[in-house]
Design an enzyme around this catalytic site. Sequence first.
Site, PDB file in Angstrom:
ATOM      1  N   TYR A  56       0.832  -1.199   0.000  1.00  0.00           N
ATOM      2  CA  TYR A  56       0.000   0.000   0.000  1.00  0.00           C
ATOM      3  C   TYR A  56       0.869   1.252   0.000  1.00  0.00           C
ATOM      4  O   TYR A  56       0.581   2.244  -0.685  1.00  0.00           O
ATOM      5  CB  TYR A  56      -0.936  -0.019   1.205  1.00  0.00           C
ATOM      6  CG  TYR A  56      -1.693   1.274   1.433  1.00  0.00           C
ATOM      7  CD1 TYR A  56      -2.640   1.711   0.514  1.00  0.00           C
ATOM      8  CD2 TYR A  56      -1.460   2.052   2.563  1.00  0.00           C
ATOM      9  CE1 TYR A  56      -3.330   2.900   0.711  1.00  0.00           C
ATOM     10  CE2 TYR A  56      -2.140   3.239   2.771  1.00  0.00           C
ATOM     11  CZ  TYR A  56      -3.075   3.654   1.847  1.00  0.00           C
ATOM     12  OH  TYR A  56      -3.749   4.828   2.047  1.00  0.00           O
ATOM     13  N   GLN A 162     -16.584   7.077   1.820  1.00  0.00           N
ATOM     14  CA  GLN A 162     -15.491   6.928   0.868  1.00  0.00           C
ATOM     15  C   GLN A 162     -15.729   5.643   0.073  1.00  0.00           C
ATOM     16  O   GLN A 162     -15.782   4.553   0.642  1.00  0.00           O
ATOM     17  CB  GLN A 162     -14.151   6.865   1.601  1.00  0.00           C
ATOM     18  CG  GLN A 162     -12.955   6.823   0.671  1.00  0.00           C
ATOM     19  CD  GLN A 162     -11.666   6.586   1.439  1.00  0.00           C
ATOM     20  OE1 GLN A 162     -11.404   5.480   1.892  1.00  0.00           O
ATOM     21  NE2 GLN A 162     -10.868   7.630   1.602  1.00  0.00           N
ATOM     22  N   LYS A 164     -14.386   3.079  -2.574  1.00  0.00           N
ATOM     23  CA  LYS A 164     -13.133   2.655  -3.196  1.00  0.00           C
ATOM     24  C   LYS A 164     -13.383   2.045  -4.572  1.00  0.00           C
ATOM     25  O   LYS A 164     -14.317   1.260  -4.762  1.00  0.00           O
ATOM     26  CB  LYS A 164     -12.399   1.662  -2.295  1.00  0.00           C
ATOM     27  CG  LYS A 164     -11.857   2.318  -1.022  1.00  0.00           C
ATOM     28  CD  LYS A 164     -10.874   1.443  -0.306  1.00  0.00           C
ATOM     29  CE  LYS A 164     -10.297   2.139   0.924  1.00  0.00           C
ATOM     30  NZ  LYS A 164      -9.504   3.340   0.587  1.00  0.00           N
ATOM     31  N   ASP A 193     -12.380   7.042  -4.019  1.00  0.00           N
ATOM     32  CA  ASP A 193     -10.961   6.846  -3.727  1.00  0.00           C
ATOM     33  C   ASP A 193     -10.360   5.802  -4.666  1.00  0.00           C
ATOM     34  O   ASP A 193     -10.706   4.620  -4.600  1.00  0.00           O
ATOM     35  CB  ASP A 193     -10.803   6.399  -2.272  1.00  0.00           C
ATOM     36  CG  ASP A 193      -9.345   6.308  -1.853  1.00  0.00           C
ATOM     37  OD1 ASP A 193      -8.464   6.716  -2.636  1.00  0.00           O
ATOM     38  OD2 ASP A 193      -9.085   5.821  -0.727  1.00  0.00           O
ATOM     39  N   GLU A 218     -10.358  11.187  -4.732  1.00  0.00           N
ATOM     40  CA  GLU A 218      -9.163  11.062  -3.898  1.00  0.00           C
ATOM     41  C   GLU A 218      -8.149  10.128  -4.553  1.00  0.00           C
ATOM     42  O   GLU A 218      -8.461   9.002  -4.915  1.00  0.00           O
ATOM     43  CB  GLU A 218      -9.531  10.540  -2.506  1.00  0.00           C
ATOM     44  CG  GLU A 218      -8.325  10.450  -1.557  1.00  0.00           C
ATOM     45  CD  GLU A 218      -8.731  10.171  -0.130  1.00  0.00           C
ATOM     46  OE1 GLU A 218      -8.162   9.249   0.475  1.00  0.00           O
ATOM     47  OE2 GLU A 218      -9.619  10.874   0.394  1.00  0.00           O
ATOM     48  N   ASP A 241      -3.662  11.540  -1.137  1.00  0.00           N
ATOM     49  CA  ASP A 241      -3.548  10.672   0.031  1.00  0.00           C
ATOM     50  C   ASP A 241      -2.168  10.020   0.030  1.00  0.00           C
ATOM     51  O   ASP A 241      -1.225  10.520   0.621  1.00  0.00           O
ATOM     52  CB  ASP A 241      -4.666   9.625   0.020  1.00  0.00           C
ATOM     53  CG  ASP A 241      -4.684   8.737   1.262  1.00  0.00           C
ATOM     54  OD1 ASP A 241      -3.739   8.815   2.068  1.00  0.00           O
ATOM     55  OD2 ASP A 241      -5.628   7.959   1.425  1.00  0.00           O
ATOM     56  N   LYS A 265      -2.415  10.661   6.814  1.00  0.00           N
ATOM     57  CA  LYS A 265      -2.204   9.542   7.722  1.00  0.00           C
ATOM     58  C   LYS A 265      -1.138   9.945   8.746  1.00  0.00           C
ATOM     59  O   LYS A 265      -0.040  10.373   8.374  1.00  0.00           O
ATOM     60  CB  LYS A 265      -1.744   8.294   6.969  1.00  0.00           C
ATOM     61  CG  LYS A 265      -2.703   7.825   5.863  1.00  0.00           C
ATOM     62  CD  LYS A 265      -3.986   7.260   6.427  1.00  0.00           C
ATOM     63  CE  LYS A 265      -4.824   6.557   5.357  1.00  0.00           C
ATOM     64  NZ  LYS A 265      -5.366   7.480   4.326  1.00  0.00           N
ATOM     65  N   ALA A 294      -3.459   4.223   8.559  1.00  0.00           N
ATOM     66  CA  ALA A 294      -3.683   3.088   7.677  1.00  0.00           C
ATOM     67  C   ALA A 294      -4.573   2.033   8.332  1.00  0.00           C
ATOM     68  O   ALA A 294      -5.517   1.536   7.740  1.00  0.00           O
ATOM     69  CB  ALA A 294      -2.341   2.472   7.265  1.00  0.00           C
ATOM     70  N   TRP A 320     -10.915   8.660  10.005  1.00  0.00           N
ATOM     71  CA  TRP A 320     -11.164   7.243   9.758  1.00  0.00           C
ATOM     72  C   TRP A 320     -10.399   6.416  10.782  1.00  0.00           C
ATOM     73  O   TRP A 320      -9.194   6.612  10.982  1.00  0.00           O
ATOM     74  CB  TRP A 320     -10.714   6.839   8.358  1.00  0.00           C
ATOM     75  CG  TRP A 320     -11.069   5.412   8.012  1.00  0.00           C
ATOM     76  CD1 TRP A 320     -12.210   4.983   7.430  1.00  0.00           C
ATOM     77  CD2 TRP A 320     -10.268   4.246   8.247  1.00  0.00           C
ATOM     78  NE1 TRP A 320     -12.184   3.610   7.281  1.00  0.00           N
ATOM     79  CE2 TRP A 320     -10.999   3.129   7.772  1.00  0.00           C
ATOM     80  CE3 TRP A 320      -9.013   4.024   8.815  1.00  0.00           C
ATOM     81  CZ2 TRP A 320     -10.522   1.821   7.841  1.00  0.00           C
ATOM     82  CZ3 TRP A 320      -8.532   2.723   8.898  1.00  0.00           C
ATOM     83  CH2 TRP A 320      -9.280   1.638   8.408  1.00  0.00           C
TER      84      TRP A 320
END
Length: 369
Positions: A56, A162, A164, A193, A218, A241, A265, A294, A320
């Site tokens: 990631y 959000q 994905k 996202d 995003e 992000d 983050k 994360a 989040w």
Amino acid sequence: MRIKEIRVYSKILPVRGGAYRMASASVEHLDSTIVEIDAGNGLSGWGETCPIGPVYQPHHTLGARAALQELAPALIGSEVGSVREIYRRMDGALSGHGYAKAAIEIAVHDLLGKELGVPVSTLLGGALTDKVPSYYSTIVGEPGETARIALEKAREGYPRLQIKIGGRSIEQDIETIHKVWEAVGFLAKLVVDGNRGLTVANAITVDRMCASIPFVFEQPCNTLEEIASLKGRMTRPVYLDENTEDLNAVLRAVSSGIADGFGFKVTRLGGLSKMITARDICTIRSLPHSCDDAWGGDIIAAACVHLASTVEPRRFEGAWIAQEYISGNFDSQNPVVIRDGFISVPNRPGLGIVPDRGVFGEPIAIFGG
């Protein structure tokens, strides 16, 4: 007050309900790294870093633990009164690896807050609210099921959703966005996202094919250069992000005008002290942003919420936390939880949470003592 001992723990966090799927990764469990700093006076501070797999971001669990092997010995005996001095010592012991340094830095904030008798939010400039909005993130899933979950979460009170996409056909992504909009409408703010999973061409196509749907895009593409190429070709705001790997990246994005907002983050930027710098940069330029991480449990969740409470509400995009996706809490008496789409800011000294005795088992490493 000085650092007497640093203990490192491992905590496996299974993903509830199956794999968590994104454009770039799919994970069924996470291995969180917990740091406890013992001052030898009856007080301990807690920190946490939990990368979501090894692809990631350029962060991974074993990397964090190797970094702690370098960092921890250099901090034994250090005075805890200055977070900046602790960070200076860490930078002197190891270059980079901000996500590992963040676990120590969060623990230092927790310890200092307990020593002074104030919440961490006070150390970060002061809370502006006693609860912060959260947001729910769907996985990359079947369009109709994603729409069903989105509507369910909007009705639960989440003010932001959000959605994905990426890592599959663009047709499925477009269908998902349309179905979510048809189901949710203006019940919640929508963010789509891409998690770096789209090409520039596909990002523009999604934007055009969903032109009538209000959402923020995003991190649709992988690099800052790709994001920059979208400027003037998109009809909606683009947030960054994964590209914000450090404060230099944030400054570059702000100064070049390619970011309309951010998904920050805490551990990726290097900890709470780095995050307040990013927060203040965004304040100057009136850029909205979130305060997330994360993955992880109550420790990193509490850190995110304390920080979130210090952000001006009109610029805040939500916090989040992984609570919806994991079972149980580190602190069973004062857990960090989402209720009706919002999270109460802990008001006890430090982070406001104290992990239950034995919840992490035996340390995997001990320094000092």
